[in-house]
Enzyme design. Structure first.
Site, PDB file in Angstrom:
ATOM      1  N   LYS A  22      -2.190 -10.752   7.796  1.00 21.99           N
ATOM      2  CA  LYS A  22      -0.796 -10.668   8.263  1.00 21.99           C
ATOM      3  C   LYS A  22      -0.562  -9.376   9.044  1.00 21.99           C
ATOM      4  O   LYS A  22      -0.004  -9.391  10.144  1.00 21.99           O
ATOM      5  CB  LYS A  22       0.154 -10.719   7.050  1.00 21.99           C
ATOM      6  CG  LYS A  22       1.582 -10.331   7.376  1.00 21.99           C
ATOM      7  CD  LYS A  22       2.493 -10.370   6.168  1.00 21.99           C
ATOM      8  CE  LYS A  22       2.603  -9.095   5.388  1.00 21.99           C
ATOM      9  NZ  LYS A  22       3.377  -8.007   6.004  1.00 21.99           N
ATOM     10  N   ASN A  23      -0.993  -8.256   8.459  1.00 23.00           N
ATOM     11  CA  ASN A  23      -0.674  -6.962   9.071  1.00 23.00           C
ATOM     12  C   ASN A  23      -1.467  -6.685  10.350  1.00 23.00           C
ATOM     13  O   ASN A  23      -1.148  -5.752  11.075  1.00 23.00           O
ATOM     14  CB  ASN A  23      -0.895  -5.816   8.070  1.00 23.00           C
ATOM     15  CG  ASN A  23       0.195  -5.789   7.019  1.00 23.00           C
ATOM     16  OD1 ASN A  23       1.166  -6.551   7.093  1.00 23.00           O
ATOM     17  ND2 ASN A  23       0.035  -4.923   6.030  1.00 23.00           N
ATOM     18  N   CYS A 116      15.191  -0.949   2.611  1.00 21.41           N
ATOM     19  CA  CYS A 116      14.196  -1.948   2.232  1.00 21.41           C
ATOM     20  C   CYS A 116      13.933  -1.722   0.758  1.00 21.41           C
ATOM     21  O   CYS A 116      13.955  -0.584   0.292  1.00 21.41           O
ATOM     22  CB  CYS A 116      12.953  -1.729   3.067  1.00 21.41           C
ATOM     23  SG  CYS A 116      11.509  -2.522   2.431  1.00 21.41           S
ATOM     24  N   ARG A 121      11.939   3.831   4.289  1.00 18.23           N
ATOM     25  CA  ARG A 121      11.132   3.430   5.441  1.00 18.23           C
ATOM     26  C   ARG A 121      11.804   3.696   6.788  1.00 18.23           C
ATOM     27  O   ARG A 121      12.105   2.766   7.546  1.00 18.23           O
ATOM     28  CB  ARG A 121      10.728   1.967   5.323  1.00 18.23           C
ATOM     29  CG  ARG A 121       9.931   1.707   4.077  1.00 18.23           C
ATOM     30  CD  ARG A 121       9.535   0.263   3.941  1.00 18.23           C
ATOM     31  NE  ARG A 121       8.281  -0.029   4.598  1.00 18.23           N
ATOM     32  CZ  ARG A 121       7.701  -1.217   4.540  1.00 18.23           C
ATOM     33  NH1 ARG A 121       8.243  -2.196   3.890  1.00 18.23           N
ATOM     34  NH2 ARG A 121       6.553  -1.416   5.151  1.00 18.23           N
ATOM     35  N   ASP A 304      -0.615  -1.458  -0.853  1.00 13.75           N
ATOM     36  CA  ASP A 304      -0.401  -2.907  -0.959  1.00 13.75           C
ATOM     37  C   ASP A 304      -1.228  -3.551  -2.080  1.00 13.75           C
ATOM     38  O   ASP A 304      -1.098  -4.752  -2.323  1.00 13.75           O
ATOM     39  CB  ASP A 304      -0.713  -3.592   0.379  1.00 13.75           C
ATOM     40  CG  ASP A 304       0.371  -3.344   1.418  1.00 13.75           C
ATOM     41  OD1 ASP A 304       1.427  -2.791   1.063  1.00 13.75           O
ATOM     42  OD2 ASP A 304       0.159  -3.707   2.597  1.00 13.75           O
ATOM     43  N   ARG A 396       6.100 -14.833   2.665  1.00 12.90           N
ATOM     44  CA  ARG A 396       6.054 -13.943   3.845  1.00 12.90           C
ATOM     45  C   ARG A 396       4.619 -13.485   4.095  1.00 12.90           C
ATOM     46  O   ARG A 396       4.258 -13.189   5.227  1.00 12.90           O
ATOM     47  CB  ARG A 396       6.926 -12.702   3.606  1.00 12.90           C
ATOM     48  CG  ARG A 396       8.406 -12.950   3.653  1.00 12.90           C
ATOM     49  CD  ARG A 396       9.152 -11.634   3.614  1.00 12.90           C
ATOM     50  NE  ARG A 396       8.459 -10.653   4.419  1.00 12.90           N
ATOM     51  CZ  ARG A 396       8.229  -9.381   4.068  1.00 12.90           C
ATOM     52  NH1 ARG A 396       8.688  -8.925   2.936  1.00 12.90           N
ATOM     53  NH2 ARG A 396       7.577  -8.576   4.859  1.00 12.90           N
TER      54      ARG A 396
HETATM   55  C1  UD1 Z   1       2.451  -0.891   6.966  1.00 16.29           C
HETATM   56  C2  UD1 Z   1       2.134  -2.254   6.402  1.00 16.29           C
HETATM   57  C3  UD1 Z   1       2.538  -2.323   4.934  1.00 16.29           C
HETATM   58  C4  UD1 Z   1       1.891  -1.186   4.155  1.00 16.29           C
HETATM   59  C5  UD1 Z   1       2.161   0.151   4.824  1.00 16.29           C
HETATM   60  C6  UD1 Z   1       1.410   1.305   4.190  1.00 16.29           C
HETATM   61  C7  UD1 Z   1       2.391  -3.668   8.358  1.00 16.29           C
HETATM   62  C8  UD1 Z   1       3.177  -4.724   9.050  1.00 16.29           C
HETATM   63  N1  UD1 Z   1       2.878  -3.242   7.188  1.00 16.29           N
HETATM   64  O1  UD1 Z   1       3.865  -0.714   6.882  1.00 16.29           O
HETATM   65  O2  UD1 Z   1       2.106  -3.571   4.417  1.00 16.29           O
HETATM   66  O3  UD1 Z   1       2.428  -1.149   2.850  1.00 16.29           O
HETATM   67  O4  UD1 Z   1       1.780   0.113   6.213  1.00 16.29           O
HETATM   68  O5  UD1 Z   1       0.053   1.065   4.213  1.00 16.29           O
HETATM   69  O6  UD1 Z   1       1.339  -3.258   8.816  1.00 16.29           O
HETATM   70  N2  UD1 Z   1       7.542   6.662   7.558  1.00 16.29           N
HETATM   71  C9  UD1 Z   1       8.466   7.595   8.009  1.00 16.29           C
HETATM   72  N3  UD1 Z   1       8.820   7.559   9.333  1.00 16.29           N
HETATM   73  C10 UD1 Z   1       8.325   6.640  10.210  1.00 16.29           C
HETATM   74  C11 UD1 Z   1       7.394   5.706   9.742  1.00 16.29           C
HETATM   75  C12 UD1 Z   1       7.017   5.735   8.414  1.00 16.29           C
HETATM   76  O7  UD1 Z   1       8.931   8.445   7.258  1.00 16.29           O
HETATM   77  O8  UD1 Z   1       8.708   6.669  11.388  1.00 16.29           O
HETATM   78  C13 UD1 Z   1       7.113   6.700   6.133  1.00 16.29           C
HETATM   79  C14 UD1 Z   1       7.468   5.421   5.382  1.00 16.29           C
HETATM   80  O9  UD1 Z   1       8.776   5.482   4.865  1.00 16.29           O
HETATM   81  C15 UD1 Z   1       6.409   5.418   4.290  1.00 16.29           C
HETATM   82  C16 UD1 Z   1       5.180   6.024   4.985  1.00 16.29           C
HETATM   83  O10 UD1 Z   1       5.700   6.715   6.121  1.00 16.29           O
HETATM   84  O11 UD1 Z   1       6.800   6.255   3.230  1.00 16.29           O
HETATM   85  C17 UD1 Z   1       4.147   5.032   5.469  1.00 16.29           C
HETATM   86  O12 UD1 Z   1       4.797   3.993   6.163  1.00 16.29           O
HETATM   87  P1  UD1 Z   1       4.102   3.146   7.318  1.00 16.29           P
HETATM   88  O13 UD1 Z   1       2.634   3.415   7.347  1.00 16.29           O
HETATM   89  O14 UD1 Z   1       4.864   3.342   8.586  1.00 16.29           O
HETATM   90  O15 UD1 Z   1       4.341   1.683   6.802  1.00 16.29           O
HETATM   91  P2  UD1 Z   1       4.571   0.435   7.721  1.00 16.29           P
HETATM   92  O16 UD1 Z   1       3.816   0.641   8.993  1.00 16.29           O
HETATM   93  O17 UD1 Z   1       6.004   0.084   7.779  1.00 16.29           O
END
Ligand code: UD1
Length: 416
Positions: A22-23, A116, A121, A304, A396
């Protein structure tokens, strides 16, 4: 609303074919926005998040021809550069259209993902990176309104490791003027998969899979064909389920180097694992031993897979400590597992789990995608019947999970 009903106590035995990730698939579909030509993606999993992403891309003007597990996308004319709230609220990964739209069309209007269940996030890193590349970004009425005549290459140092942040900026940089260097980039295998597809489309990318990715912008990308990598989280979930139930399974269309940290922990728990390029076999003859887990960005233990290991530890010999370092509110499954008699104490982002001989079947509620998987594993090992509510979270991210589990002996059924 649909529910899953599980009769616990049956070891899982047999073969499972693992679906595409999925990711990885979600950003790959968004890459279609970067070209006027057709992008053909194969091994796409049949999931609700994929349907939502395809609906979003369609309403932007992308022609989508989906014959699962293959999807052909052609974004030769983009007519509507908006990701509306209704779509983004159900699937945060919709933010992945921001970078491609800005790079290709010079404009994007994306609803803020908002709160969320598993944590705040924010998307500040996505925004900061695009601003460094020359985009003008305003947040108005809950939308990210972004404009850029032409993005320019920039050196961007992420404050923290973000998976979709790295993907968004990597896609945007493929069509920017000049060179972009992403530092403190995420190293997840899904980023390598996306980079390989972008390179097949004509992008110039070096370093994907390391924490420094260099992208030299080109004037246009072309069509390509790409197969989605195997889902390492689905793979890990089945391996934990087999370990917890004392089973013997073979997972096909997946490979072990995607999940070294998870396999190490399962071996520590007592599972016997063998693998090659195409399959992973696991057998478990004894009661599992408790294993400590600390989540961190790849290649460390994935957040995850945290919930699934919580369930395993509930029935393991000994006491384990699980520390969640990525998301601030990702221990909601604990409350549900306690309804099944689990012995878990939570202190901040840490859970202390003391194994008990057996969980009790109970009526529980799925709170997020991976929490749903942990409740299934708990149900599979529990004494008696477990009913899991709110399984739309599960749909999902897991393709036909109850069918795949039934085929290897699980007593599980979906009811309305
Ligand atoms: C992706 C995965 C999700 C997985 C996560 C962490 C997808 C579609 N989803 O989510 O399944 O659990 O990586 O491995 O690939 N953060 C900020 N600012 C930002 C972006 C992120 O503070 O601009 C923080 C988030 O709140 C979180 C951490 O960084 O605490 C990691 O998040 P991130 O790696 O961005 O997760 P996703 O990409 O949303």
């Amino acid at each position: 609303m649909q529910k899953l009903i599980i009769q616990g106590g049956v070891p899982l035995n047999g073969e499972v074919i693992i679906s595409g990730a999925k990711n990885a698939a979600l950003p790959l579909l968004c890459a279609a926005l970067l070209t006027k030509e057709t992008l053909k993606i194969t091994n796409v999993p049949a999931l609700q998040d994929i349907n939502t992403m395809l609906a979003l891309l369609r309403q932007m003007g992308t022609r989508v021809d989906a014959t699962p597990p293959m999807v052909e996308l052609c974004a030769d004319s983009l007519i509507h550069l908006v990701a509306p709230y209704e779509m983004v609220k159900t699937m945060r990964a919709a933010i992945l259209v921001l970078g491609p739209l800005l790079a290709r069309a010079g404009e994007a209007n994306i609803s803020l993902p908002g709160g969320c269940a598993i944590g705040l996030r924010p998307v500040d890193q996505h925004i900061k990176g695009l601003q460094a590349m020359g985009a003008e970004i305003n947040i108005k009425h809950g939308y990210i309104q972004a404009v850029a005549k032409k993005l320019r290459g920039a050196r961007i140092v992420f404050d923290l490791v973000t998976v979709t942040g790295t993907e968004n900026l990597m896609m945007a940089a493929t069509l920017a003027e000049g060179v972009t260097i992403l530092e403190n980039a995420a190293r997840e295998p899904e980023i390598v998969d996306l980079a390989q597809c972008l390179i097949a489309m004509g992008a110039k990318i070096r370093g994907a899979g390391t924490d420094v990715i260099t992208i030299e912008g080109v004037s246009a990308l072309h069509g390509a064909e790409h197969a989605v990598m195997p889902d390492r989280i689905e793979t890990g979930t089945f391996l934990v389920a087999a370990t917890a139930t004392g089973g013997n399974i073979e997972l096909k269309a997946t490979h072990s180097h995607l999940l070294d940290a998870v396999l190490d922990k399962l071996t520590e728990a007592g599972a016997n694992i063998t693998s090659n390029q195409h399959w992973i076999r696991l057998s478990m003859q004894h009661k599992p031993k408790s294993v400590n887990v600390r989540t961190a960005p790849y290649p460390a233990f994935p957040t995850d897979m945290q919930a699934q290991f919580m369930s395993l530890n509930c029935i393991a010999d000994g006491t384990a400590i699980i520390t969640e370092t990525i998301f601030e509110n990702r221990l909601m499954h604990v409350q549900e597992l306690k309804r099944m008699n689990a012995n878990i104490e939570v202190e901040g982002n840490t859970a202390i789990i003391t194994g008990i001989p057996q969980l009790d079947g109970a009526h529980v509620m799925a709170t997020d995608l991976r929490a749903s998987a942990s409740l299934i594993i708990a149900g599979l090992v529990a004494h008696g019947e477990t009913v899991i509510d709110r399984i739309y979270h599960l749909d999902r991210g897991y393709e036909r999970i109850e069918r795949k589990l039934s085929a290897i002996g699980a007593q599980i059924r979906r009811v309305n």
